[in-house]
Design an enzyme around this catalytic site. Structure first.
Site, PDB file in Angstrom:
ATOM      1  N   CYS A   2       1.132  -1.283   0.127  1.00  0.00           N
ATOM      2  CA  CYS A   2       0.003   0.244   0.025  1.00  0.00           C
ATOM      3  C   CYS A   2       1.128   1.379   0.074  1.00  0.00           C
ATOM      4  O   CYS A   2       1.772   1.389   1.430  1.00  0.00           O
ATOM      5  CB  CYS A   2      -0.955   0.000   0.659  1.00  0.00           C
ATOM      6  SG  CYS A   2      -1.958   1.155   1.346  1.00  0.00           S
ATOM      7  N   GLU A 106      -3.785   0.555  -6.743  1.00  0.00           N
ATOM      8  CA  GLU A 106      -2.534  -0.122  -6.719  1.00  0.00           C
ATOM      9  C   GLU A 106      -1.650   0.117  -8.167  1.00  0.00           C
ATOM     10  O   GLU A 106      -2.956   0.956  -9.362  1.00  0.00           O
ATOM     11  CB  GLU A 106      -3.221  -1.405  -6.649  1.00  0.00           C
ATOM     12  CG  GLU A 106      -3.022  -2.294  -5.326  1.00  0.00           C
ATOM     13  CD  GLU A 106      -1.502  -2.147  -4.299  1.00  0.00           C
ATOM     14  OE1 GLU A 106      -0.706  -1.516  -5.302  1.00  0.00           O
ATOM     15  OE2 GLU A 106      -1.040  -2.553  -3.433  1.00  0.00           O
TER      16      GLU A 106
END
Length: 237
Positions: A2, A106
């Site tokens: 993340c 992402e």
């Protein structure tokens, strides 16, 4: 992993959701939270053991570091090695926190993106682009990441409080995007992770069984200077 997320939940809602007791900090909404920025974090106050909502800097500086500038400041911590890593094991034992978010991003390679559809082909011979995708809970509830925090004290007495987000193997939904995902905690797990309930917190470090929605977003999010609601707008096919 993340490396970027959105966090625009109003402070009063966070106060109510997590039942924090301290004065609510002045939170600024962001659709492009990046490392080294201050972010809202829920933790137990070291002395009162009550829930506090505080602003901590993203990128962990361990309390034993001699010089933060010369120390690695990880934004993510692998769940599999928390208990053995000198960087994280003390924080795992004593300083766990919750990191609220609305969505995270992402950047998979083009082949992974093709598995999820809605992606045009690329001209042959050109580098494969990194294309951003947004991920959020399908039920619309906030994401709550498992985190670790630290307090580093300088020679002048100043204190730098920082945090990192714990990651684990991606679940089936998110695996086409990346092999890792943040540890997402359900409300019933918050007391154990914070240290309010007895039990091994490492039992919580597993891929989330929650349903997620995933959608393509524009490359404007690639630049940390861009920060507006439109970053989460679905990209037209």
């Amino acid at each position: 992993m993340c490396g970027r997320y959105a966090s625009f939940i109003p402070a009063d809602r966070l106060h109510s959701l997590f039942r924090t007791v301290n004065p609510t900090p002045n939170l600024q909404p962001t659709w492009n939270m990046a490392p080294t920025r201050d972010a809202p974090v829920v933790r137990l106050h070291p002395e009162t053991r009550q829930r506090h909502l505080d602003l901590l800097r993203w990128g962990l500086v361990p309390h034993w570091a001699r010089d933060p500038k010369a120390t690695r400041q990880p934004i993510n911590a692998r769940a599999e090695t928390l208990s053995t890593s000198p960087m994280f094991r003390d924080a795992l034992a004593r300083r766990r926190c919750l990191v609220p978010a609305d969505a995270f991003y992402e950047w998979p390679a083009i082949e992974a993106a093709n598995l999820l559809g809605d992606l045009p082909g690329k001209p042959p011979g050109k580098p494969q682009p990194k294309l951003p995708w947004a991920i959020a809970r399908a039920d619309g509830a906030p994401l709550v990441f498992a985190g670790l925090w630290e307090g580093w004290r300088g020679a002048d007495g100043s204190v730098l409080r920082t945090f990192t987000i714990v990651t684990t193997q991606a679940n089936e939904t998110l695996r086409p995007l990346h092999e890792r995902m943040p540890v997402v905690l359900e409300e019933a797990a918050w007391p154990l992770w914070l240290g309010e309930a007895e039990g091994p917190p490492t039992d919580l470090l597993r891929p989330s069984a929650a349903a997620f929605r995933v959608w393509r977003v524009g490359t404007e999010v690639n630049n940390v200077r861009n920060d507006r609601p439109e970053l989460l707008a679905p990209l037209a096919g």
